[in-house]
Design an enzyme around this catalytic site. Structure first.
Site, short mmCIF file in Angstrom:
data_model
loop_
_atom_site.label_atom_id
_atom_site.label_comp_id
_atom_site.label_asym_id
_atom_site.label_seq_id
_atom_site.Cartn_x
_atom_site.Cartn_y
_atom_site.Cartn_z
N ARG A 269 -7.15 -0.32 -7.22
CA ARG A 269 -7.37 0.76 -6.24
C ARG A 269 -7.69 2.02 -7.02
NH1 ARG A 269 -4.78 0.32 -1.23
NH2 ARG A 269 -6.05 2.13 -0.69
N ARG B 162 0.85 -1.18 0.00
CA ARG B 162 0.00 0.00 0.00
C ARG B 162 0.89 1.23 0.00
NH1 ARG B 162 2.34 1.79 3.57
NH2 ARG B 162 0.76 3.36 3.93
N ASP C 107 -2.05 10.58 -2.01
CA ASP C 107 -2.40 9.51 -2.95
C ASP C 107 -2.72 10.06 -4.33
OD1 ASP C 107 -2.80 6.66 -1.53
OD2 ASP C 107 -3.21 8.27 -0.12
N ASN D 223 -5.61 12.42 0.37
CA ASN D 223 -4.75 11.56 1.18
C ASN D 223 -5.62 10.80 2.17
OD1 ASN D 223 -2.01 10.73 1.80
ND2 ASN D 223 -2.24 11.81 3.73
N LYS D 224 -5.01 9.98 2.97
CA LYS D 224 -5.72 9.15 3.93
C LYS D 224 -6.73 9.96 4.75
CE LYS D 224 -6.55 5.43 6.33
NZ LYS D 224 -7.18 4.24 5.74
#
Length: 364
Positions: free
Chosen positions: A93, A53, A246, A256-257
């Site tokens: 993804r 990941r 990301d 992002n997360k």
């Protein structure tokens, strides 16, 4: 970077031309496993199942997946099989742009007019080169970003407190990391640093991965619950926030997360610099607005259950933490508008989070 004193990258090949090896991150920090990828399907499963990941590593794994598709292809329909693998890998993804970037870059070199053997050779060299380039980009991010840490230290003459979110370390890349690359270089240069590590629910990549790799490199750090970041900023315990990405639009919006947006808001309110570290492979030059990016909704079990180490068996285990009848939602990412980002740290330098800033480094 090192694990138990031994240098590793997150993905590599040894003697067998049909095997790509990766660190299985699902077991960290409790157990260290190496998984072998032998086909494009293995690469797809590794990406979709979070064996690997992190946006840069996802892209590199996809590149090797295309090579494995060619290596395992039949004598008759080899080109079609590689194209099918490319289509499948891109779907693994949806949020991280590095995935499509890597597949498109590799497929641009594939020609059905040649031979199967030449295609295998070409994809092998391309995937090796792509992995090496990603590692170089991460190191250069560190070389540019370390100046920010050095400046704070010279002004304060005390350890620099850096807050980060999720895992944008070497485990998310090939080596060095993105958000952690400046930290590692500062540590190696003797600049005293301390990292506040967000646990990063629901998968706890901060607590499990960032803390693990910082510990292996000897970098002082403290794990905190996600909601403690704002409090620490108010108390003057945070000098700098550095996160990864990301996908970033050409205008500087950052995906992002989940939880990154809240850290940016808290940093803005407390006058703390908020930087995003990312390679150019994470910039989506086709998008102008973060709302155009598909936000991945992940398995609800990541929210309803929590993984950890069973203190009796010393084995990883899972427990349910929600009432049986409670609903759950699990968006994997959020959007941090460019206006909240102090700057972008890239392999070509540091720029404003704006179209003009990005263009100043990446003329296309």
């Amino acid at each position: 970077m090192r694990i138990d004193g031994t240098h590793y990258r997150t993905i590599w090949m040894e003697d067998d031309p049909g095997v790509v090896k990766v660190i299985d991150q699902r077991f960290l920090p409790f157990e260290f496993h190496i998984q072998e990828l032998k086909s494009a399907t293995d690469a797809y499963d590794a990406i979709a199942g979070m064996v690997v990941r992190g946006a840069p590593l996802i892209g590199v794994t996809a590149a090797f997946g295309l090579y494995l598709a060619a290596f395992r292809s039949g004598l008759q329909h080899w080109c079609e099989e590689v194209q099918e693998a490319a289509d499948k890998l891109v779907s693994a993804r949806p949020t991280a742009v590095n995935l499509k970037y890597a597949v498109d870059l590799m497929m641009a070199q594939v020609t059905c007019a040649g031979s199967r053997e030449s295609m295998i050779k070409e994809l092998f060299h391309l995937s090796i080169r792509f992995a090496e380039d990603e590692a170089i980009r991460s190191k250069k991010i560190g070389e540019h970003g370390v100046s920010l840490i050095r400046e704070i230290y010279e002004n304060t003459t005390r350890p620099v407190n850096i807050l980060t979110h999720c895992n944008a370390g070497w485990l998310a890349c090939v080596d060095y990391g993105t958000a952690t690359a400046p930290v590692y270089l500062a540590h190696d240069q003797g600049i005293p640093v301390h990292v506040w590590v967000d646990e990063t629910r629901p998968r706890n990549q901060g607590a499990r991965l960032t803390a693990y790799e910082l510990g292996e490199q000897g970098v002082p750090h403290t794990v905190i619950v996600d909601n403690a970041g704002g409090h620490l900023m108010q108390q003057g315990e945070v000098d700098l926030v550095i996160v990864g990405s990301d996908r970033t639009t050409r205008t500087g919006d950052v995906v992002n997360k989940i939880g990154t947006y809240l850290k940016a808001l808290a940093a803005k309110d407390n006058g703390i610099p908020f930087y995003v570290a990312l390679p150019s492979s994470t910039i989506d030059f086709n998008l102008t607005d973060g709302t155009q990016i598909e936000i991945e909704n992940r398995d609800l079990k990541e929210v309803t259950h929590m993984e950890g180490m069973d203190p009796e068996t010393r084995r990883p285990g899972t427990v349910r933490i929600l009432p049986e009848r409670s609903a759950a939602a699990n968006p994997g990412f959020d959007i941090t508008p460019a206006r909240l980002v102090t700057g972008l740290i890239t392999e070509k330098g540091i720029c404003n989070a704006s179209e003009e800033g990005i263009k100043s480094l990446f003329e296309r």
